[in-house]
Design a protein around this motif. Structure first.
Motif, PDB file in Angstrom:
ATOM      1  N   ARG A  58       0.834  -1.210   0.000  1.00  0.00           N
ATOM      2  CA  ARG A  58       0.000   0.000   0.000  1.00  0.00           C
ATOM      3  C   ARG A  58       0.868   1.259   0.000  1.00  0.00           C
ATOM      4  N   GLN A  59       1.994   1.195   0.709  1.00  0.00           N
ATOM      5  CA  GLN A  59       2.904   2.343   0.820  1.00  0.00           C
ATOM      6  C   GLN A  59       4.230   1.995   0.144  1.00  0.00           C
ATOM      7  N   PRO A  60       4.850   2.954  -0.547  1.00  0.00           N
ATOM      8  CA  PRO A  60       6.147   2.685  -1.188  1.00  0.00           C
ATOM      9  C   PRO A  60       7.198   2.266  -0.154  1.00  0.00           C
ATOM     10  N   VAL A  61       8.062   1.376  -0.581  1.00  0.00           N
ATOM     11  CA  VAL A  61       9.146   0.868   0.266  1.00  0.00           C
ATOM     12  C   VAL A  61      10.463   1.380  -0.297  1.00  0.00           C
ATOM     13  N   GLU A  62      11.355   1.810   0.600  1.00  0.00           N
ATOM     14  CA  GLU A  62      12.657   2.329   0.170  1.00  0.00           C
ATOM     15  C   GLU A  62      13.428   1.288  -0.634  1.00  0.00           C
ATOM     16  N   GLU A  63      14.342   1.770  -1.476  1.00  0.00           N
ATOM     17  CA  GLU A  63      15.171   0.857  -2.267  1.00  0.00           C
ATOM     18  C   GLU A  63      16.170   0.180  -1.353  1.00  0.00           C
ATOM     19  N   ASN A  64      16.039  -1.143  -1.249  1.00  0.00           N
ATOM     20  CA  ASN A  64      16.925  -1.932  -0.406  1.00  0.00           C
ATOM     21  C   ASN A  64      16.648  -3.387  -0.779  1.00  0.00           C
ATOM     22  N   THR A  65      17.578  -4.014  -1.455  1.00  0.00           N
ATOM     23  CA  THR A  65      17.376  -5.366  -1.977  1.00  0.00           C
ATOM     24  C   THR A  65      16.971  -6.346  -0.885  1.00  0.00           C
ATOM     25  N   LEU A  66      17.657  -6.340   0.235  1.00  0.00           N
ATOM     26  CA  LEU A  66      17.346  -7.277   1.313  1.00  0.00           C
ATOM     27  C   LEU A  66      15.954  -7.010   1.885  1.00  0.00           C
ATOM     28  N   LEU A  67      15.599  -5.747   2.076  1.00  0.00           N
ATOM     29  CA  LEU A  67      14.271  -5.401   2.576  1.00  0.00           C
ATOM     30  C   LEU A  67      13.190  -5.874   1.604  1.00  0.00           C
ATOM     31  N   HIS A  68      13.407  -5.694   0.312  1.00  0.00           N
ATOM     32  CA  HIS A  68      12.439  -6.148  -0.688  1.00  0.00           C
ATOM     33  C   HIS A  68      12.286  -7.670  -0.644  1.00  0.00           C
ATOM     34  N   GLN A  69      13.386  -8.382  -0.459  1.00  0.00           N
ATOM     35  CA  GLN A  69      13.314  -9.840  -0.359  1.00  0.00           C
ATOM     36  C   GLN A  69      12.598 -10.276   0.923  1.00  0.00           C
ATOM     37  N   MET A  70      12.837  -9.592   2.023  1.00  0.00           N
ATOM     38  CA  MET A  70      12.162  -9.941   3.280  1.00  0.00           C
ATOM     39  C   MET A  70      10.659  -9.680   3.170  1.00  0.00           C
ATOM     40  N   LEU A  71      10.271  -8.575   2.571  1.00  0.00           N
ATOM     41  CA  LEU A  71       8.845  -8.283   2.395  1.00  0.00           C
ATOM     42  C   LEU A  71       8.203  -9.274   1.436  1.00  0.00           C
ATOM     43  N   PHE A  72       8.953  -9.696   0.430  1.00  0.00           N
ATOM     44  CA  PHE A  72       8.432 -10.715  -0.477  1.00  0.00           C
ATOM     45  C   PHE A  72       8.209 -12.034   0.266  1.00  0.00           C
ATOM     46  N   ALA A  73       9.100 -12.375   1.189  1.00  0.00           N
ATOM     47  CA  ALA A  73       8.921 -13.597   1.977  1.00  0.00           C
ATOM     48  C   ALA A  73       7.606 -13.527   2.754  1.00  0.00           C
ATOM     49  N   PHE A  74       7.317 -12.384   3.370  1.00  0.00           N
ATOM     50  CA  PHE A  74       6.046 -12.191   4.073  1.00  0.00           C
ATOM     51  C   PHE A  74       4.883 -12.305   3.096  1.00  0.00           C
ATOM     52  N   LEU A  97     -11.244 -23.747  10.578  1.00  0.00           N
ATOM     53  CA  LEU A  97     -10.174 -24.058   9.630  1.00  0.00           C
ATOM     54  C   LEU A  97      -8.834 -23.672  10.243  1.00  0.00           C
ATOM     55  N   VAL A  98      -7.898 -24.613  10.242  1.00  0.00           N
ATOM     56  CA  VAL A  98      -6.555 -24.379  10.770  1.00  0.00           C
ATOM     57  C   VAL A  98      -5.579 -24.410   9.605  1.00  0.00           C
ATOM     58  N   ILE A  99      -4.859 -23.310   9.426  1.00  0.00           N
ATOM     59  CA  ILE A  99      -3.844 -23.203   8.382  1.00  0.00           C
ATOM     60  C   ILE A  99      -2.576 -22.674   9.031  1.00  0.00           C
ATOM     61  N   ALA A 100      -1.468 -23.367   8.830  1.00  0.00           N
ATOM     62  CA  ALA A 100      -0.199 -22.918   9.404  1.00  0.00           C
ATOM     63  C   ALA A 100       0.944 -23.365   8.504  1.00  0.00           C
ATOM     64  N   THR A 101       1.948 -22.530   8.381  1.00  0.00           N
ATOM     65  CA  THR A 101       3.127 -22.844   7.578  1.00  0.00           C
ATOM     66  C   THR A 101       4.001 -23.855   8.301  1.00  0.00           C
ATOM     67  N   MET A 102       4.429 -24.887   7.570  1.00  0.00           N
ATOM     68  CA  MET A 102       5.384 -25.857   8.110  1.00  0.00           C
ATOM     69  C   MET A 102       6.766 -25.644   7.482  1.00  0.00           C
ATOM     70  N   ASN A 103       6.801 -25.534   6.167  1.00  0.00           N
ATOM     71  CA  ASN A 103       8.047 -25.323   5.424  1.00  0.00           C
ATOM     72  C   ASN A 103       7.788 -24.258   4.369  1.00  0.00           C
ATOM     73  N   HIS A 104       8.746 -23.387   4.166  1.00  0.00           N
ATOM     74  CA  HIS A 104       8.594 -22.309   3.184  1.00  0.00           C
ATOM     75  C   HIS A 104       9.963 -22.059   2.569  1.00  0.00           C
ATOM     76  N   SER A 105      10.057 -22.214   1.260  1.00  0.00           N
ATOM     77  CA  SER A 105      11.332 -21.991   0.564  1.00  0.00           C
ATOM     78  C   SER A 105      11.122 -21.013  -0.576  1.00  0.00           C
ATOM     79  N   ILE A 106      12.118 -20.173  -0.810  1.00  0.00           N
ATOM     80  CA  ILE A 106      12.058 -19.191  -1.887  1.00  0.00           C
ATOM     81  C   ILE A 106      13.347 -19.278  -2.687  1.00  0.00           C
ATOM     82  N   TRP A 107      13.199 -19.290  -4.001  1.00  0.00           N
ATOM     83  CA  TRP A 107      14.333 -19.191  -4.912  1.00  0.00           C
ATOM     84  C   TRP A 107      14.170 -17.885  -5.667  1.00  0.00           C
ATOM     85  N   PHE A 108      15.117 -16.957  -5.466  1.00  0.00           N
ATOM     86  CA  PHE A 108      15.102 -15.691  -6.201  1.00  0.00           C
ATOM     87  C   PHE A 108      15.884 -15.886  -7.492  1.00  0.00           C
TER      88      PHE A 108
END
Length: 160
Positions: A58-74, A97-108
């Protein structure tokens, strides 16, 4: 060296700007309370184990590669299991309904800009024994594959 390059094609979908004008295109739980509104691309009522959504902050995020990757993980954790809910006609807000993350992997695969509209196309190959698996490819508006995500989660219904 740069090496060879290929990618899967982006699904043919409506652009996010075409979906912004109709309230029913927004995912209910993320419509107002989330930092990321999600726009649903697929048709309501589909029972295919596929989910396609557009998202950006909703709001612009500052330029920061690691921050962008962390927000993408969320971001990727928030909607990927939707494809596992589809075949069972389940909604996130369903009582019990019960939903919960067990494993989460990301390939950039390439640099991503979290401020741009991102398309997450998720498919669920299986749900069984209270678990769900979803795999998603994320594209920018130009159809460039930016990341691939996999997630295994708990998917159970409590007796009400």
């Amino acid at each position: 060296s740069d090496g060879d390059e290929h990618q899967v094609p982006m699904p043919v979908v409506e652009a996010p700007q075409a979906l912004l004008h109709e309230q029913e295109n927004f995912v209910a739980f993320a419509a107002e309370d989330s930092g990321f509104p999600f726009l649903i691309v697929e048709q309501p009522g589909s029972r295919e184990p596929i989910s396609t959504v557009w998202a950006r902050p909703r709001q612009p995020v500052e330029e920061n590669t690691l921050l962008h990757q962390m927000l993408f993980a969320f971001l990727s954790d928030s909607m990927i299991l939707q494809s596992a809910l589809q075949p069972h006609d389940l909604e996130w807000e369903k009582p019990g309904l019960v939903i919960a993350t067990m494993n989460h992997s990301i390939w950039f695969h390439r640099a991503l800009d979290i401020n741009a509209w991102l398309l997450m196309h998720s498919e669920s190959p299986s749900t069984s024994h209270g678990r769900a698996l979803s795999i998603a490819n994320t594209f920018d508006t130009d159809g460039i594959l930016l990341a691939t995500v996999s997630q295994e989660g708990v998917l159970r219904q409590r007796a009400t």
